[in-house]
Design a protein around this motif. Structure first.
Motif, short mmCIF file in Angstrom:
data_model
loop_
_atom_site.label_atom_id
_atom_site.label_comp_id
_atom_site.label_asym_id
_atom_site.label_seq_id
_atom_site.Cartn_x
_atom_site.Cartn_y
_atom_site.Cartn_z
N SER A 1 -6.24 6.48 4.02
CA SER A 1 -5.66 5.51 2.91
C SER A 1 -4.39 6.50 2.37
N THR A 2 -3.55 5.83 2.23
CA THR A 2 -1.98 6.31 1.89
C THR A 2 -1.97 7.35 0.84
N SER A 3 -2.86 7.14 -0.29
CA SER A 3 -2.82 8.00 -1.34
C SER A 3 -3.28 9.50 -1.04
N PRO B 1 2.60 4.24 -1.75
CA PRO B 1 2.59 4.93 -2.78
C PRO B 1 3.90 5.38 -3.30
N ASP C 1 -4.65 0.35 -2.84
CA ASP C 1 -5.06 1.26 -1.77
C ASP C 1 -6.31 1.12 -1.28
N THR D 1 5.51 8.72 3.68
CA THR D 1 4.11 8.82 3.22
C THR D 1 3.34 9.79 4.33
N GLN E 1 1.23 2.37 -7.36
CA GLN E 1 1.11 1.75 -6.20
C GLN E 1 0.30 0.61 -6.46
N SER F 1 -5.60 1.61 4.39
CA SER F 1 -4.19 1.39 4.26
C SER F 1 -3.11 1.11 5.42
N VAL G 1 0.80 -1.16 -0.17
CA VAL G 1 -0.04 0.06 0.08
C VAL G 1 0.74 1.20 0.04
#
Lengths: 433, 256
Positions: A187-189, A105, A123, A266, A120, A127, A103
């Motif tokens: 969520s990472t993104s 990015p 996601d 991140t 990535q 994440s 997960v």
């Protein structure tokens, strides 16, 4: 999980998913080889040595050769080992280390063989919790290795590391909360896009510092490398491991270093977003360039890991635990309360920056005055402590205080009584006359 | 019924099967530690099933919470039961195993039949609708926790804090004296009667490295401090072979 905001994920063709997974695997293995070489070179430089410089250019292939040698060495399994668990422990460790990277990015949407796809693997809305979950599965590898070796030092090392990682995971999880509050997502993104104007390391500095501290504890690296303290526990949990199984623990440790560094990048350093002077360049955050910014940020964290190892001595175990539970966790709780209060004030009550600053100044003034009183109270307590100690130690020991036979208080010396039977006959006669 | 696609079906049978396997392993393994590991397998597979059912938050929290919980179980086994303990196979109550199996199978049939019959006529709303109300699974759980179930949530947290405090009270030991600081300990070490640093280690003499071999002082005499007290009391100290000392002197060119 097909929310509208995750539309770009989960629609890749199968070959692209495989390609990305393979790329991440290869990148992690290469990064491990590179990090081992980098660590040995940097530590050497800091100790006025040169370090590995024979195999390949600048000794770059040294860790590859060491890896081959390690894998081909004789494997010794202790007779007392619980074979099944002994086998599975390094596998759990290494697998968990690789899984967490699914997960992370690396960059924005790019075009791979004509398919538009984010850099990535996947996601989803939770994440960051997934990374935490995988990390707690990874602990099993270490604990089971310690238990299944059927030997004392590994058992102690395994228990230490479980206590250590559980304790520091709490502080780590709490440092995420402020980020979630500000990003409005787990969520990472989305966390990265939420850092577009300013990185969270700047506005959430205490969270960042707590995370960086606990990530060193979480990866068992110096100065928190108590599970493998060679002066106390030989090798700790991996004492009884050799050959390829040991290599897997080694691999897991270095991948974990990269993972926590990538997570720090991140959550706090804007992930693949370009740093300030470069971000003025228009296409800095498009195409493949962000992969470079990401790699540089992660390498900075890894350098800090190495720097810490070369600089600091290992902590004593009780001091280390005390630091985690009595400093990091309360500090995170207080900081989360402050962040939550600030968010509520910003969202629900109309407060200008000026009013916020005045309120902050009042709080700081109250804290200063409070600390002055607290210091006075501390001094008085210290004096009372000393008084009690002197008082008890100066009092002679009364074996029959209050009419009952009592043991000596700490600091008092018991009067030794002698039994007639233990005294030699000659002396008995002398006493008896 | 809503239709189930192939991927979901594979995940269900795979993870569900592993979860049941873990549960059986928990009951059937002889070693308490192995039982704890089987629990971990069950918990992780339940988490996979939750994620497959569009409850990613619950799935992840399940892993985080229960891996920690199983770890605690593991530690309790190690501390209370012992590292290498295993169950004995003697039945203390005659025939209890058979009765237990019959009752368990009966309960399982009852549950499957009851829940199965109760759910045949239910029309599912669908996971997307359930999760879509607040714009996502996490947001939905957050809204429910902080509105409808706020009291239950707070009461549960009070219960957990009470449990933690209870554990601390039970483990508490009254101090007789204030804790000695590092400075005080260090002063006591040097002003007291004991040895201030590490005692000389045994077995430093070149031919032997066992603990019953005394270290040699510069003049060649054995150091009594280098041997553990019980060995001295038992008279188990290895005598110094003066031939060895002379030989080493000769190797060193006779200089002392």
């Amino acid at each position: 999980m097909t929310g509208s905001q995750f539309g770009v994920f989960g629609i890749d063709p199968w070959w692209l998913v495989l390609l990305k997974a393979l790329a991440i695997f290869v990148m992690l293995v290469l990064l491990t080889l590179f990090t081992i070489w980098w660590e040995r070179r940097v530590v050497s430089r800091m100790q006025n040595r040169i370090g590995p410089n024979r195999v390949g250019p600048f000794g770059l292939l040294q860790s590859l050769m060491d890896g081959f040698k390690l894998a081909l060495k004789e494997e010794i399994i202790p007779k007392a080992a619980h074979v099944g668990v002994y086998w599975i422990a390094p596998v759990i460790s290494a697998t968990a280390a690789f899984l967490a990277f699914a997960v992370i990015p690396f960059g924005p949407t790019v075009s791979i063989f004509g398919v538009e796809t984010p850099l990535q693997l996947t996601d989803f809305p939770v994440s960051v919790l997934y990374v935490l979950a995988i990390a707690s599965i990874g602990i099993y590898g270490i604990v089971l290795a310690g238990w299944s070796s059927g030997s004392t030092y590994p058992l102690l090392g395994g228990l230490r590391s479980s206590a250590q990682m559980i304790s520091y995971e709490i502080a780590m999880g709490m440092s995420f909360v402020a980020v979630f509050l500000y990003a409005g997502s787990m969520s990472t993104s989305e966390i990265i896009t939420a850092q577009e104007p300013i990185w969270f390391a700047v506005i959430l500095l205490p969270s960042f510092l707590i995370y960086v501290t606990s990530m060193v504890g979480e990866t068992n690296r110096a100065p928190f490398d108590l599970p493998e303290a060679e002066g106390e526990l030989v090798g700790g949990f991996h004492t009884e491991y050799s050959s390829l199984k040991f290599a897997m623990f080694f691999l897991a440790e270095y991948i974990n270093m990269v993972t926590v560094s990538a997570l720090a990048t991140t959550l706090f350093l804007g992930g693949w977003l370009a740093p300030w002077p470069i971000s003025l360049w228009e296409s800095a955050n498009t195409g493949w360039w962000p992969l470079l910014w990401w790699l540089i940020k992660v390498q900075i964290f890894i350098f800090v890991f190495i720097w810490l190892r070369a600089t600091l001595p290992r902590l004593r175990y009780d001091q280390f635990m005390k630091f985690g539970w009595k400093v990091l966790i309360p500090a995170s709780i207080v900081w989360i309360m402050i962040v939550a209060a600030a968010r509520v004030l910003r969202n629900d009550i109309e407060l200008s920056n000026r009013q916020l600053l005045i309120a902050g100044a009042i709080v700081i003034a109250v804290l200063l005055v409070g600390s002055w009183f607290a210091q006075g109270a501390l001094d008085r307590r210290e004096a009372a402590r000393k008084f009690i100690r002197d008082e008890i130690e100066s009092r002679p020991f009364e074996p029959m205080a209050g009419g009952f036979p009592v043991p000596p208080m700490p600091g008092q010396q018991a009067v030794l009584t002698t039994r007639r039977s233990t005294i030699p006959v000659v002396q008995q006669e002398a006493i008896d006359g | 019924m809503t239709e189930v696609n192939l991927g979901e079906e594979i995940v269900f049978w795979f993870s569900g099967g592993l979860a049941v396997l873990g549960a059986l392993g928990l009951i059937l393994s002889r070693k308490a530690v192995h039982s704890a590991l089987w629990v971990a397998l069950t918990m992780i597979n339940l988490a996979v099933l939750y994620v497959a059912n569009s409850a990613p938050f619950l799935g992840m929290v399940q892993v985080v919470v229960y891996t920690g919980a199983v770890m605690m179980l593991f530690l309790f086994v190690l501390m209370v039961v012992g590292v290498d303990s295993s169950d004995s196979l003697i039945e203390t109550l005659k025939g209890q195993r058979l009765v237990a199996i019959v009752l368990a199978v009966g309960l399982a049939i009852l549950l499957v039949a009851g829940i199965g019959a109760g759910l045949t006529d239910v029309v599912p709303v669908g996971l997307d609708e359930a999760n879509g109300v607040d714009g996502g699974n996490v947001q939905g759980i957050a809204r429910l926790l902080f509105t409808d179930y706020l009291v239950a949530f707070e009461v549960t947290s009070a219960l957990l804090i009470t449990a933690a405090l209870g554990a601390m009270v039970l483990a508490h030991r009254e101090r007789w004296l204030p804790r000695a600081s590092q400075e005080e300990l260090s002063k006591a070490r040097f002003t007291g009667t004991g040895h201030p640093g590490n005692l000389p280690s045994s077995g430093t003499y070149a031919r032997h490295n066992a603990v019953d071999t005394p270290a040699l002082l510069p003049d060649g005499s054995p150091s009594a401090q280098s041997i553990p007290g019980p060995l001295v009391a038992r008279g188990d100290v290895r005598p110094v072979d003066h031939h060895d000392v002379e030989q080493i002197e000769s190797l060193d060119g006779g200089s002392k």
